[in-house]
Design an enzyme around this catalytic site. Structure first.
Site, PDB file in Angstrom:
ATOM      1  N   TRP A  50       0.814  -1.217   0.000  1.00 60.28           N
ATOM      2  CA  TRP A  50       0.000   0.000   0.000  1.00 60.28           C
ATOM      3  C   TRP A  50       0.843   1.261   0.000  1.00 60.28           C
ATOM      4  O   TRP A  50       0.294   2.370  -0.104  1.00 60.28           O
ATOM      5  CB  TRP A  50      -0.931   0.002   1.208  1.00 60.28           C
ATOM      6  CG  TRP A  50      -1.827  -1.201   1.256  1.00 60.28           C
ATOM      7  CD1 TRP A  50      -1.732  -2.268   2.095  1.00 60.28           C
ATOM      8  CD2 TRP A  50      -2.930  -1.483   0.385  1.00 60.28           C
ATOM      9  NE1 TRP A  50      -2.713  -3.195   1.817  1.00 60.28           N
ATOM     10  CE2 TRP A  50      -3.465  -2.740   0.771  1.00 60.28           C
ATOM     11  CE3 TRP A  50      -3.522  -0.808  -0.673  1.00 60.28           C
ATOM     12  CZ2 TRP A  50      -4.551  -3.324   0.137  1.00 60.28           C
ATOM     13  CZ3 TRP A  50      -4.614  -1.379  -1.307  1.00 60.28           C
ATOM     14  CH2 TRP A  50      -5.115  -2.608  -0.904  1.00 60.28           C
ATOM     15  N   ASP A 215       0.761  -6.740  16.462  1.00 57.10           N
ATOM     16  CA  ASP A 215       1.146  -8.055  16.978  1.00 57.10           C
ATOM     17  C   ASP A 215       2.578  -8.081  17.491  1.00 57.10           C
ATOM     18  O   ASP A 215       2.866  -8.644  18.564  1.00 57.10           O
ATOM     19  CB  ASP A 215       0.993  -9.119  15.879  1.00 57.10           C
ATOM     20  CG  ASP A 215      -0.414  -9.225  15.342  1.00 57.10           C
ATOM     21  OD1 ASP A 215      -1.291  -8.476  15.823  1.00 57.10           O
ATOM     22  OD2 ASP A 215      -0.641 -10.055  14.449  1.00 57.10           O
ATOM     23  N   HIS A 236      -1.589  10.473   8.592  1.00 62.17           N
ATOM     24  CA  HIS A 236      -1.347  10.999   7.250  1.00 62.17           C
ATOM     25  C   HIS A 236      -2.381  12.076   6.960  1.00 62.17           C
ATOM     26  O   HIS A 236      -3.574  11.873   7.190  1.00 62.17           O
ATOM     27  CB  HIS A 236      -1.433   9.886   6.204  1.00 62.17           C
ATOM     28  CG  HIS A 236      -0.800  10.256   4.905  1.00 62.17           C
ATOM     29  ND1 HIS A 236      -1.363  11.181   4.041  1.00 62.17           N
ATOM     30  CD2 HIS A 236       0.346   9.842   4.305  1.00 62.17           C
ATOM     31  CE1 HIS A 236      -0.579  11.304   2.978  1.00 62.17           C
ATOM     32  NE2 HIS A 236       0.462  10.514   3.117  1.00 62.17           N
ATOM     33  N   ARG A 381       7.746  10.710  11.392  1.00 64.59           N
ATOM     34  CA  ARG A 381       8.461  10.124  10.264  1.00 64.59           C
ATOM     35  C   ARG A 381       8.558  11.104   9.094  1.00 64.59           C
ATOM     36  O   ARG A 381       7.574  11.756   8.733  1.00 64.59           O
ATOM     37  CB  ARG A 381       7.731   8.871   9.763  1.00 64.59           C
ATOM     38  CG  ARG A 381       7.905   7.651  10.643  1.00 64.59           C
ATOM     39  CD  ARG A 381       7.064   6.491  10.132  1.00 64.59           C
ATOM     40  NE  ARG A 381       7.287   5.301  10.947  1.00 64.59           N
ATOM     41  CZ  ARG A 381       7.901   4.202  10.519  1.00 64.59           C
ATOM     42  NH1 ARG A 381       8.341   4.142   9.278  1.00 64.59           N
ATOM     43  NH2 ARG A 381       8.066   3.174  11.308  1.00 64.59           N
TER      44      ARG A 381
END
Length: 536
Positions: A50, A215, A236, A381
């Site tokens: 993606w 996880d 985003h 980021r």
């Protein structure tokens, strides 16, 4: 619940088939290790596919760019929490990592001798290489999966990782998994690499696929490894708005569209980013998302618009085919009308504390990719550093595993016991996502964070981890609790972490906040510390 019904052996078990996991597995195989890859979906079901924007990398053929400049952009975006050494080493290794990927068959846009570049939020130069216009992740995944199949790399599909297995001394000795029918099995190995991706499913709306349920964070915490910077969840700014109450994975509108000149406007036509930041619409993601959030609150609305109507149809079809298809499916023609967008959960900036070689504080446990906190991202980021990190740290982690196994006695580690399927507290996913979205998204305060903690305490019930859904819900619950612990302690606003009750940056918090589990399994804030085991 009875114990495991079957067993397999390897030198290294890699959990996840994204860019970091497959890169690590392929490199480990080259180094002569017996490798087994485990994924709870099909091999192509991870988050890498993606990724739209590209790979941020300095290839040395752009005269106005340099590794130093890329490092500086990363540090600025990271809000003072990036680790300079880790950032420099990862970014400096980017050209070789991209070269290895191209050697494995990945094809990027532009002539091979001088790849096409674009610019994204937070970058001061054209340095993002891309593939298929806006389908870079899909091309990276295609190349790595093809190389895996060609190399005979074993991939155990539709198996969910439940818990690490450890020796009496606390070393990792393998992994407990469930197959697609819920039958437990043991993968015996002296090294386990977590490459499980992110935690977007903590929230109602996210750019992440359904597999992004934290996880790996939960596995690491239960194994005794600390996590860090979990409070920094990047939203985003431009996810396609598909209507009130959108849930699950929402289509991303890559910021490369803004790199090609698109601008954000509100319902009145006013520019959202005018006067907000020197880079305007190409400011770092945390800045743009916060600005959109403020504008929406002021107008009492739930989305703004990305105006890309200056791009003609042939350009849009060539450069952004994925975005165009998603818009058209939602009844929007981006060539004619501005695209409705709103922020949604995107990337975790923190994760399992690890070195740039993937080593964690637990012997035998490694981490790479979005699940890891290497020090590259800090409080936010920088766009398209994510695929870069997966390529670099994935390869380095494989090399670290090979070196560690070569240096240690090769005798098989003995398990303390072969445990039954464990039991862990899990809240209902709908309840968890609603309170996390309402109180722990963009804009947080002490009262709201306390509400999240109370709701999780009341709604979580102990469940045997005997199904994929139970494993995922328990992972989300534990990760949410760890995130809330860090968010409550960070009484300032920095990067992706915006406290409305503490709106200023506090230089007393210019360090990471680590969280580990107490003996009773509760997240506990750890004192600031640097991970030193195996750092090289």
């Amino acid at each position: 619940m009875s114990g495991p019904s079957w067993e397999a052996r390897a030198d290294l078990v890699v959990v996840g088939t994204g860019v970091a996991g497959l890169t690590a597995a392929l490199r480990a195989r080259e180094l002569g290790l017996r490798v087994l890859v485990v994924t709870k979906e099909a091999a192509d079901g991870g988050n890498t596919r993606w990724a739209q924007g590209g790979v941020a990398v300095v290839l040395g053929d752009m005269p106005d760019d340099s590794v130093r400049r890329h490092v500086e952009d990363t540090l600025v975006a990271g809000g003072g929490l990036c680790d300079l050494e880790a950032t420099t080493r990862i970014i400096g290794a980017g050209p070789a990592a991209v070269a290895r990927l191209r050697a494995r068959g990945a094809v990027f846009d532009g002539p091979p001798e001088r790849l096409a570049r674009t610019r994204e939020g937070g970058h001061t130069a054209l340095r993002v290489v891309h593939a298929g216009g806006d389908a870079t992740g899909a091309e990276v995944e295609r190349a790595l999966l093809a190389a895996s199949r060609d190399g005979g790399l074993p991939v155990l599909e539709h198996h969910v990782a439940v818990d690490t297995l450890r020796t009496p001394a606390g070393e990792v000795a393998g992994l407990l998994v469930l197959d697609g029918d819920g039958v437990p099995g043991v993968l015996t190995a002296p090294a386990v690499l977590l490459a499980t991706g992110g935690l977007g499913q903590l929230y109602q709306a996210t750019s992440n696929p359904a597999v992004a349920t934290a996880d790996g964070v939960a596995l690491a915490l239960r194994a005794g490894a600390p996590v860090q910077d979990l409070e920094f969840v990047q939203f985003h700014p431009t996810v396609l708005y598909t209507g009130e109450g959108a849930r699950g994975r929402c289509p991303l509108v890559t910021e490369a569209v803004r790199g090609e000149g698109a601008v954000l406007v509100d319902s009145t036509g006013a520019r959202v980013m005018a006067g907000v930041h020197p880079l305007a619409d190409l400011a770092p993601r945390d800045v743009v998302s916060a600005a959109i959030n403020r504008r929406l609150a002021a107008l009492g609305e739930d989305h703004v618009f990305l105006d890309a109507t200056h791009l003609d149809r042939p350009t849009f079809e060539r450069r952004f085919p994925t975005v165009l298809a998603a818009c058209q499916a939602a009844g929007v023609d981006p060539v004619v009308d501005p695209i409705p967008v709103s922020p949604a959960a995107h990337f975790a900036c923190g994760g399992v504390m690890s070195t740039v070689d993937g080593r964690t504080a637990v012997p035998g446990l490694y981490a790479a990719g979005e699940v890891a906190r290497t020090g590259l991202h800090g409080a936010n980021r920088l766009a398209s550093n994510s695929l870069l990190e997966g390529l670099v740290v994935g390869a380095r982690a494989a090399e670290a595993v090979a070196a560690d196994l070569a240096a240690a006695p090769r005798a098989e580690r003995r398990l303390a016991a072969c445990p039954p399927v464990p039991v862990a507290p899990a809240a209902g996913r709908d309840t968890l996502q609603r309170v996390m979205s309402r109180y722990a998204g963009i804009g947080r305060d002490a009262e709201g964070l306390a509400v999240v903690g109370s709701v999780l305490d009341v709604s979580a019930v102990d469940r045997p981890l005997s199904s994929r859904a139970a494993v995922e819900d328990a992972a989300l619950t534990l990760t949410a609790r760890a995130l809330i612990a860090a968010a409550q302690a960070r009484t300032e606003s920095r990067g992706c972490h915006v406290r409305t009750d503490f709106p200023q940056v506090d230089e007393g918090f210019a360090h990471g906040l680590a969280v580990r589990l107490t003996p009773s399994g509760q997240p506990m804030l750890d004192r600031p510390a640097l991970l030193t085991r195996g750092a090289a």
